[in-house]
Motif scaffolding. Structure first.
Motif, PDB file in Angstrom:
ATOM      1  N   ALA A 105       0.836  -1.210   0.000  1.00 12.97           N
ATOM      2  CA  ALA A 105       0.000   0.000   0.000  1.00 12.97           C
ATOM      3  C   ALA A 105       0.869   1.259   0.000  1.00 12.97           C
ATOM      4  O   ALA A 105       0.517   2.275  -0.618  1.00 12.97           O
ATOM      5  CB  ALA A 105      -0.938  -0.010   1.200  1.00 12.97           C
ATOM      6  N   ARG A 154      -5.646   3.546  -3.573  1.00 12.54           N
ATOM      7  CA  ARG A 154      -6.524   4.698  -3.356  1.00 12.54           C
ATOM      8  C   ARG A 154      -7.858   4.428  -4.042  1.00 12.54           C
ATOM      9  O   ARG A 154      -7.886   3.785  -5.101  1.00 12.54           O
ATOM     10  CB  ARG A 154      -5.864   5.922  -4.012  1.00 12.54           C
ATOM     11  CG  ARG A 154      -5.966   7.187  -3.210  1.00 12.54           C
ATOM     12  CD  ARG A 154      -5.254   8.300  -3.955  1.00 12.54           C
ATOM     13  NE  ARG A 154      -3.797   8.246  -3.832  1.00 12.54           N
ATOM     14  CZ  ARG A 154      -2.938   8.422  -4.844  1.00 12.54           C
ATOM     15  NH1 ARG A 154      -3.379   8.658  -6.065  1.00 12.54           N
ATOM     16  NH2 ARG A 154      -1.651   8.368  -4.629  1.00 12.54           N
ATOM     17  N   GLN A 155      -8.945   4.906  -3.467  1.00  8.87           N
ATOM     18  CA  GLN A 155     -10.219   4.867  -4.184  1.00  8.87           C
ATOM     19  C   GLN A 155     -10.088   5.863  -5.336  1.00  8.87           C
ATOM     20  O   GLN A 155      -9.993   7.056  -5.116  1.00  8.87           O
ATOM     21  CB  GLN A 155     -11.379   5.279  -3.258  1.00  8.87           C
ATOM     22  CG  GLN A 155     -11.785   4.199  -2.252  1.00  8.87           C
ATOM     23  CD  GLN A 155     -12.145   2.871  -2.914  1.00  8.87           C
ATOM     24  OE1 GLN A 155     -12.640   2.854  -4.048  1.00  8.87           O
ATOM     25  NE2 GLN A 155     -11.885   1.762  -2.238  1.00  8.87           N
ATOM     26  N   ALA A 156     -10.054   5.338  -6.540  1.00  8.35           N
ATOM     27  CA  ALA A 156      -9.696   6.212  -7.662  1.00  8.35           C
ATOM     28  C   ALA A 156     -10.904   6.957  -8.211  1.00  8.35           C
ATOM     29  O   ALA A 156     -12.004   6.428  -8.227  1.00  8.35           O
ATOM     30  CB  ALA A 156      -9.078   5.383  -8.765  1.00  8.35           C
ATOM     31  N   HIS A 157     -10.650   8.172  -8.632  1.00  8.25           N
ATOM     32  CA  HIS A 157     -11.686   8.929  -9.329  1.00  8.25           C
ATOM     33  C   HIS A 157     -11.379   8.945 -10.826  1.00  8.25           C
ATOM     34  O   HIS A 157     -12.185   9.369 -11.618  1.00  8.25           O
ATOM     35  CB  HIS A 157     -11.767  10.361  -8.790  1.00  8.25           C
ATOM     36  CG  HIS A 157     -12.084  10.385  -7.328  1.00  8.25           C
ATOM     37  ND1 HIS A 157     -13.314  10.031  -6.826  1.00  8.25           N
ATOM     38  CD2 HIS A 157     -11.319  10.684  -6.249  1.00  8.25           C
ATOM     39  CE1 HIS A 157     -13.300  10.116  -5.500  1.00  8.25           C
ATOM     40  NE2 HIS A 157     -12.096  10.503  -5.135  1.00  8.25           N
ATOM     41  N   SER A 193       0.725   3.407  -3.769  1.00  8.07           N
ATOM     42  CA  SER A 193      -0.419   4.111  -3.182  1.00  8.07           C
ATOM     43  C   SER A 193      -1.514   4.351  -4.225  1.00  8.07           C
ATOM     44  O   SER A 193      -2.694   4.296  -3.917  1.00  8.07           O
ATOM     45  CB  SER A 193       0.029   5.418  -2.547  1.00  8.07           C
ATOM     46  OG  SER A 193       0.671   6.214  -3.510  1.00  8.07           O
ATOM     47  N   TYR A 194      -1.106   4.574  -5.501  1.00  7.05           N
ATOM     48  CA  TYR A 194      -2.120   4.842  -6.532  1.00  7.05           C
ATOM     49  C   TYR A 194      -3.058   3.659  -6.722  1.00  7.05           C
ATOM     50  O   TYR A 194      -4.218   3.837  -7.092  1.00  7.05           O
ATOM     51  CB  TYR A 194      -1.454   5.205  -7.866  1.00  7.05           C
ATOM     52  CG  TYR A 194      -0.809   4.035  -8.578  1.00  7.05           C
ATOM     53  CD1 TYR A 194       0.462   3.603  -8.230  1.00  7.05           C
ATOM     54  CD2 TYR A 194      -1.488   3.355  -9.580  1.00  7.05           C
ATOM     55  CE1 TYR A 194       1.039   2.516  -8.860  1.00  7.05           C
ATOM     56  CE2 TYR A 194      -0.912   2.267 -10.224  1.00  7.05           C
ATOM     57  CZ  TYR A 194       0.357   1.850  -9.860  1.00  7.05           C
ATOM     58  OH  TYR A 194       0.920   0.770 -10.479  1.00  7.05           O
ATOM     59  N   ARG A 219      -5.050   1.791 -12.971  1.00  6.96           N
ATOM     60  CA  ARG A 219      -4.437   1.147 -11.798  1.00  6.96           C
ATOM     61  C   ARG A 219      -4.961  -0.284 -11.703  1.00  6.96           C
ATOM     62  O   ARG A 219      -6.077  -0.571 -12.160  1.00  6.96           O
ATOM     63  CB  ARG A 219      -4.798   1.909 -10.522  1.00  6.96           C
ATOM     64  CG  ARG A 219      -6.282   1.896 -10.270  1.00  6.96           C
ATOM     65  CD  ARG A 219      -6.705   2.814  -9.144  1.00  6.96           C
ATOM     66  NE  ARG A 219      -8.157   2.789  -9.076  1.00  6.96           N
ATOM     67  CZ  ARG A 219      -8.838   2.088  -8.175  1.00  6.96           C
ATOM     68  NH1 ARG A 219      -8.214   1.403  -7.249  1.00  6.96           N
ATOM     69  NH2 ARG A 219     -10.150   2.082  -8.197  1.00  6.96           N
TER      70      ARG A 219
END
Ligand SMILES: [Zn+2]
Ligand SMILES: [Zn+2]
Ligand SMILES: [Zn+2]
Length: 262
Positions: free
Chosen positions: A117, A125-128, A121-122, A134
């Motif tokens: 993690a 992360r909860q991605a937008h 990190s990317y 990812r």
């Protein structure tokens, strides 16, 4: 093993140490060898237990390893530990997200998954942004307790890699134990009765965090698998010449080696 046990097949995707062989900027006899078995990508295996297909670690060459060996299905990934030579191919799991049409189940200890993690990190992360930017991972925290994935019953083998606790994995009569310098009596017990063992054997010279060849042969003798292949190998060990001096039932592994178990 009784006949109701699922069939096991394994492929050594990478048999090399963290620098790979040939190493950058080395013109030694092994780094310049024309024997394909002296070309070693970073350590990883693919293993099929019955219908369940597993990848152990995501080496930096994951894409090249899968293309070279025709690997197009992975149901889950098991991580031995978080060192870069075992995890930096993680982003290539995006391709398996697409092929398998689901997030990739990833199994590791709390220490390993927390390190992933931090390093990626990317991906955690909860991605937008686009999901394709990812890898999509489904995390499963494991400890020393046996667990199951599909047809595979898996026994973690706790070992020490220098001072770092790491895991080997046993699947029926097959076990993969990379990156280790110490195996406890309790873990030796968990490795009894193997048909095939893959074990760390870095080089001839001693190393604080890996078995050298002599220590690996000694551990392999104690474990007593019918066949042992060594992995995580540096440029100190030429494939053919080293194999000629190894005891019966022991050999260096090599990239692309397919192992079928009865
Ligand atoms: Zn070299
Ligand atoms: Zn390591
Ligand atoms: Zn390693």
């Amino acid at each position: 093993m009784n006949s109701t046990e699922p069939r096991i097949e394994a492929v050594i995707l990478g048999s090399g140490t963290s620098h790979g062989v040939p190493m950058i900027g080395c013109d030694c006899a092994v780094c310049t060898s024309s024997d394909a078995r002296d070309k070693r990508t970073r350590p990883s295996i693919w293993v099929r237990v019955g219908r369940t297909r597993l990848l152990v670690d995501t080496a930096p060459e994951l894409r090249l390893q899968c293309v070279a060996n025709g690997i197009d299905c992975v149901d889950a990934v098991l991580f031995t530990h978080h060192h870069a030579d075992h995890v930096t191919g993680l982003d290539d799991l995006r391709r398996f997200n697409w092929l398998m049409k689901k997030p990739m189940p990833c199994y590791g200890t709390t220490r390993t998954l927390d390190s992933l993690a931090n390093m990626f990190s990317y991906a955690f992360r909860q991605a937008h942004d686009s999901p394709h930017s990812r890898p999509e991972l489904a995390l499963h925290r494991i400890d020393e307790s046996p667990f199951e994935i599909g047809d595979a019953k898996i026994t973690p083998i706790p070992m020490l890699h220098g001072k770092l606790p790491v895991l080997g994995f046993r699947f029926g009569s097959f076990a993969y134990c990379t990156d280790c310098s110490f195996i406890s009596d309790e873990s030796f017990k968990k490795l009894e009765g193997l048909d095939v063992l893959i074990l760390d054997a870095l080089r001839r010279t001693p190393h604080p965090a890996h078995f050298n060849l002599e220590q690996a042969v000694e551990a392999a003798r104690r474990i007593g698998a019918a066949r042992t292949y060594f992995t995580h190998i540096t440029h100190e060990l030429a494939h053919e010449a080293t194999n000629a001096e190894l005891p019966d039932g022991m050999a260096l592994g090599h990239d692309g080696l397919r192992i079928a178990l009865k």
